[in-house]
Each structure stands twice: as C-alpha cells, then as structure tokens.
Design an enzyme around this catalytic site. Structure first.
Site, PDB file in Angstrom:
ATOM      1  N   ASP A 186      21.828 -13.311  13.033  1.00  0.00           N
ATOM      2  CA  ASP A 186      21.418 -12.446  12.069  1.00  0.00           C
ATOM      3  C   ASP A 186      20.687 -13.024  10.762  1.00  0.00           C
ATOM      4  O   ASP A 186      19.345 -12.763  10.535  1.00  0.00           O
ATOM      5  CB  ASP A 186      22.565 -11.635  11.690  1.00  0.00           C
ATOM      6  CG  ASP A 186      22.197 -10.744  10.583  1.00  0.00           C
ATOM      7  OD1 ASP A 186      21.357  -9.938  10.775  1.00  0.00           O
ATOM      8  OD2 ASP A 186      22.952 -10.727   9.503  1.00  0.00           O
ATOM      9  N   ASP A 208      16.258 -13.157  10.020  1.00  0.00           N
ATOM     10  CA  ASP A 208      15.382 -12.912   8.690  1.00  0.00           C
ATOM     11  C   ASP A 208      14.759 -13.965   8.222  1.00  0.00           C
ATOM     12  O   ASP A 208      13.330 -13.775   7.836  1.00  0.00           O
ATOM     13  CB  ASP A 208      16.666 -12.429   7.721  1.00  0.00           C
ATOM     14  CG  ASP A 208      16.722 -10.693   7.757  1.00  0.00           C
ATOM     15  OD1 ASP A 208      16.665 -10.156   8.739  1.00  0.00           O
ATOM     16  OD2 ASP A 208      17.050 -10.112   6.769  1.00  0.00           O
ATOM     17  N   TYR A 242      31.447  -9.857  13.950  1.00  0.00           N
ATOM     18  CA  TYR A 242      30.888  -8.554  14.149  1.00  0.00           C
ATOM     19  C   TYR A 242      31.826  -7.641  14.685  1.00  0.00           C
ATOM     20  O   TYR A 242      31.681  -6.393  14.633  1.00  0.00           O
ATOM     21  CB  TYR A 242      29.511  -8.326  14.728  1.00  0.00           C
ATOM     22  CG  TYR A 242      28.444  -8.557  13.906  1.00  0.00           C
ATOM     23  CD1 TYR A 242      28.001 -10.005  13.461  1.00  0.00           C
ATOM     24  CD2 TYR A 242      27.647  -7.745  13.313  1.00  0.00           C
ATOM     25  CE1 TYR A 242      26.919 -10.131  12.536  1.00  0.00           C
ATOM     26  CE2 TYR A 242      26.623  -7.867  12.605  1.00  0.00           C
ATOM     27  CZ  TYR A 242      26.282  -9.034  12.194  1.00  0.00           C
ATOM     28  OH  TYR A 242      25.145  -9.323  11.448  1.00  0.00           O
ATOM     29  N   ASP A 262      22.709 -24.478   8.930  1.00  0.00           N
ATOM     30  CA  ASP A 262      22.130 -24.975   7.781  1.00  0.00           C
ATOM     31  C   ASP A 262      20.903 -25.819   8.029  1.00  0.00           C
ATOM     32  O   ASP A 262      19.787 -25.560   7.338  1.00  0.00           O
ATOM     33  CB  ASP A 262      23.038 -25.544   6.685  1.00  0.00           C
ATOM     34  CG  ASP A 262      23.834 -26.896   7.311  1.00  0.00           C
ATOM     35  OD1 ASP A 262      23.881 -26.934   8.508  1.00  0.00           O
ATOM     36  OD2 ASP A 262      24.444 -27.344   6.448  1.00  0.00           O
ATOM     37  N   LYS A 308      27.870 -24.406  13.857  1.00  0.00           N
ATOM     38  CA  LYS A 308      28.467 -25.364  12.835  1.00  0.00           C
ATOM     39  C   LYS A 308      29.457 -25.909  13.303  1.00  0.00           C
ATOM     40  O   LYS A 308      30.570 -25.633  12.803  1.00  0.00           O
ATOM     41  CB  LYS A 308      28.579 -24.210  11.741  1.00  0.00           C
ATOM     42  CG  LYS A 308      28.943 -24.798  10.323  1.00  0.00           C
ATOM     43  CD  LYS A 308      27.982 -25.444   9.520  1.00  0.00           C
ATOM     44  CE  LYS A 308      28.553 -26.334   8.273  1.00  0.00           C
ATOM     45  NZ  LYS A 308      27.324 -27.031   7.750  1.00  0.00           N
TER      46      LYS A 308
HETATM   47  C1  IPM Z   1      20.113  -6.615  11.930  1.00  0.00           C
HETATM   48  C2  IPM Z   1      20.856  -5.772  10.920  1.00  0.00           C
HETATM   49  C3  IPM Z   1      22.330  -5.266  11.345  1.00  0.00           C
HETATM   50  C4  IPM Z   1      23.062  -6.494  11.802  1.00  0.00           C
HETATM   51  C5  IPM Z   1      23.005  -4.494  10.536  1.00  0.00           C
HETATM   52  C6  IPM Z   1      22.144  -3.350  10.060  1.00  0.00           C
HETATM   53  C7  IPM Z   1      24.343  -4.115  11.137  1.00  0.00           C
HETATM   54  O1  IPM Z   1      20.923  -6.578   9.962  1.00  0.00           O
HETATM   55  O2  IPM Z   1      19.885  -5.902  13.276  1.00  0.00           O
HETATM   56  O3  IPM Z   1      19.897  -7.729  11.917  1.00  0.00           O
HETATM   57  O4  IPM Z   1      23.689  -7.302  11.197  1.00  0.00           O
HETATM   58  O5  IPM Z   1      23.122  -6.843  12.908  1.00  0.00           O
HETATM   59 MN    MN Z   2      19.847  -8.609  10.254  1.00  0.00          MN
END
Ligand code: IPM
Ligand code: MN
Length: 350
Positions: free
Chosen positions: A245, A249, A139, A221, A189
C-alpha cells in the site's frame, strides 16, 4: 454480431469516481467496436449516498450479483461526510476479501510527456510492477481494544500471513517476472518482523527456485530509498499488503503522480476481478472537470487484458499514452474523448 460480450459491473462510487469511470467506459466501448466485442454494463450505486440512505456499504444481495459478472470497474469510494473506514472496509476491502482478490497488481510506469519529480529520469528508467498481497497482513482486521478510554487502554492490530496466501501471491509475481525481465524483488522487513519475514523469505526462495526467476531482496525502508534513487533496479516487486500500500503511493509519485496510476485486484484463478485507479475520490475537485481520467482508463486496459482482450488492452494503453503529453490542458471529458478517438481509429488523437 460478436459472441464476445462481457458483463462488467460498474461501481462508480464517490467524488471524481463517476467522472473518470464515464471516460473509461467510453474508451472501452471504442475498443469493443474496433476489436469486435460487446459490453454489458451493470451500474451499482454503492458509495456514500447509498450508505447515508440505507446504512449499507455492500448489501449481501449485491455481493452475490457481483460474483456472477466477468469483471468489476470501480471509480473511487469515500467522502468526508462518511466516517473513515466505513466504505473502505465495508465496501472495498470486503470485496477484496469476499472475492478473494489476492493479488493487487500495480504498474509503476513513467509515460512519455509526464513529468517525474525525480531529476533526470526518462520513461525507460521507471517501468516496474508491484505485486501486492491483497487479502492478508494487517488488513484482515484481527485485533481489538480493551479498557477503551481509560488509562490502561490498549489496542492490537494483528498481522496475519499464511503460507498458502503468501505462496500464491509469490507464484503470480514469479510468473509476471518471467513475462518481463525475470527479476523478482521481495520487499519486507525481515530484520524486525522475524516471524512473518521468515515465512515470506522461505516461501519466496522456494518459488524462485521452482520457477527459475532471479530473486532479490530489499527491506521496505531501503526499497523506498531505491525507488527514488534508482528505480531502474526493480522489475517486479512482491510484498505484503501494508508495505505494498505504502510503496505504491510512493511509486505513483515518482512516476508522475496519481493521474496515471492504475491497479488490478485479481483473482487469477477465477472471475471476477476488480479494477480501479489508485487515486481516491478527490472530493475537492469533484465536478470541476479537472480529474485526470487516465488512471481509470489504464485500469480499464488492465481489465481488458485480464479478460483476454490483449490487443484491445494494448490499444487502450497506447491511446492513453498518446493523449498524455499536455493532458493538463484538457477537461476530464475532452481527454476521454481524445483517448476514445485514438482507440477507435488506431491513430494518435490529433
Ligand atoms: C489503496 C487504498 C486502500 C488500501 C484503502 C482505501 C482501504 O489506499 O487501494 O491503496 O489501503 O488498500
Ligand atoms: Mn493506498
């Protein structure tokens, strides 16, 4: 008159951001009235409209003001009419870096009444937190493109990990594990990323032995597989920025979706920290009243906890949880009202 008045900057942002933040604010106000603290909200109109009007994602003068507040509540940023990365990098990531918000704390919790896509799981089976390193890794934006557009075009995106950066994140994660079941899992990893993986691994062992937490390890993974197969094996996961990240999700999905996924971008050593739902601006449902405000409300609960308002934080979480069963039948505003009523009265919404 209370002597506890918190100055909270509100970056409602784009899409459903303003709608969900309005409800979170309402709930925090209700908590303040019940637990005896006040809020001094400061609104900032950052986001897609501001960028179109001025070309600025985060003016330096605004950043300086934000350094002085007690906390920041953010809705969501990004809209299809702004090129990808402009607001993400220019606003959200810039805030994470400039304010040195080195921990991204993301609870993954299945609440009663929320259906998980995993068969047969009960709320107790999914209750973990991910501590995502938030200022380093891929990042940082180190890299570039050469010979652009030509046949020899090449691009690099360098992942930068520092011992100090990794260590402070691990220390936070270990302290979190000590408050919980005491189990810390490093996700990386190391079998491929031998340089950064080795740094994380050695730093994690050192912090674990210093703090007495039990340290476990999973490749990124495999961690995806376990999150679906056996989420109960995790208590606190600590991981690098990009793995975190992606993993969060997936975590949100197994815990019933983005509607309840909250996050805290923390600088544990100094204020202000930034709180935001994991979900994005969802422009497709903006203005329809269908956005679930619970993730924003739970992010506000993390905000209150960080400010030291522990009872209020717990009440806000309890209010949100009580409103969750059947939440899909309510509009954004109706759900916010139900949670605020529960928080104000200390009872359930009905
Ligand atoms: C998150 C989002 C951000 C990230 C994006 C919007 C830059 O996906 O907060 O998880 O990748 O950190
Ligand atoms: Mn994200």
């Amino acid at each position: 008159m209370t002597d506890r008045v918190y100055r909270v900057a509100v970056l409602a942002g784009d899409g459903i951001g303003p709608e969900v933040v309005a409800e979170a604010r309402k709930v925090v106000e209700a908590a303040g009235a019940r637990f005896g603290f006040g809020l001094d909200w400061v609104d900032y109109d950052l986001g897609a409209d501001r960028w179109h009007a001025t070309g600025e994602a985060l003016p330096d003068a605004v950043l300086e003001e934000l350094r002085e507040v007690d906390a920041i509540l953010l809705g969501a940023v990004g809209r299809p009419d702004v090129p990808p990365g402009v607001l993400e990098r220019g606003l959200l990531l810039r805030l994470r870096f400039e304010l040195d918000l080195y921990v991204n704390l993301r609870p993954v919790k299945l609440y009663p009444g929320v259906p998980s896509p995993l068969a047969g799981v009960k709320p107790d089976d999914i209750d973990l937190v991910v501590v995502r390193e938030n200022t380093e890794g891929v990042y940082v934006g180190a890299g570039g493109t050469v010979h652009k557009g030509g046949p020899a075009e090449a691009a690099t995106e360098t992942s930068i990990e520092t011992r100090a950066g990794v260590e402070r994140c691990l220390r936070f994660a270990a302290a979190k594990a000590r408050q919980r079941a005491g189990r810390l899992t490093l996700v990386h990893k190391t079998n491929v990323l031998v340089h950064a993986g080795d740094l994380w691994q050695r730093a994690a062992r050192a912090v674990a032995s210093e703090t007495g937490v039990a340290l476990d390890y999973a490749h990124a993974d495999a961690a995806c597989l376990y999150l679906v197969d056996d989420p109960g094996r995790f208590d606190v996961i600590v991981t690098d920025n990009l793995f975190g990240d992606i993993l969060t999700d997936l975590g949100a999905a197994v815990a019933g979706g983005l509607g309840t996924a909250a996050s805290a971008n923390l600088n544990p050593d100094s204020s202000p920290s930034l709180f935001e739902p994991v979900h994005g601006s969802a422009p497709d449902i903006a203005g329809t009243g269908r956005a679930n405000p619970v993730a924003a409300v739970l992010s506000a609960s993390l905000l209150l906890d960080h400010l030291g308002e522990r009872e209020a934080a717990a009440a806000v979480e309890a209010g949100a949880v009580a409103a969750l069963p059947g939440a899909a039948g309510y509009s954004t505003q109706a759900l916010g009202d139900r949670i605020a009523t529960a928080v104000a009265g200390g009872g359930s919404p009905d």
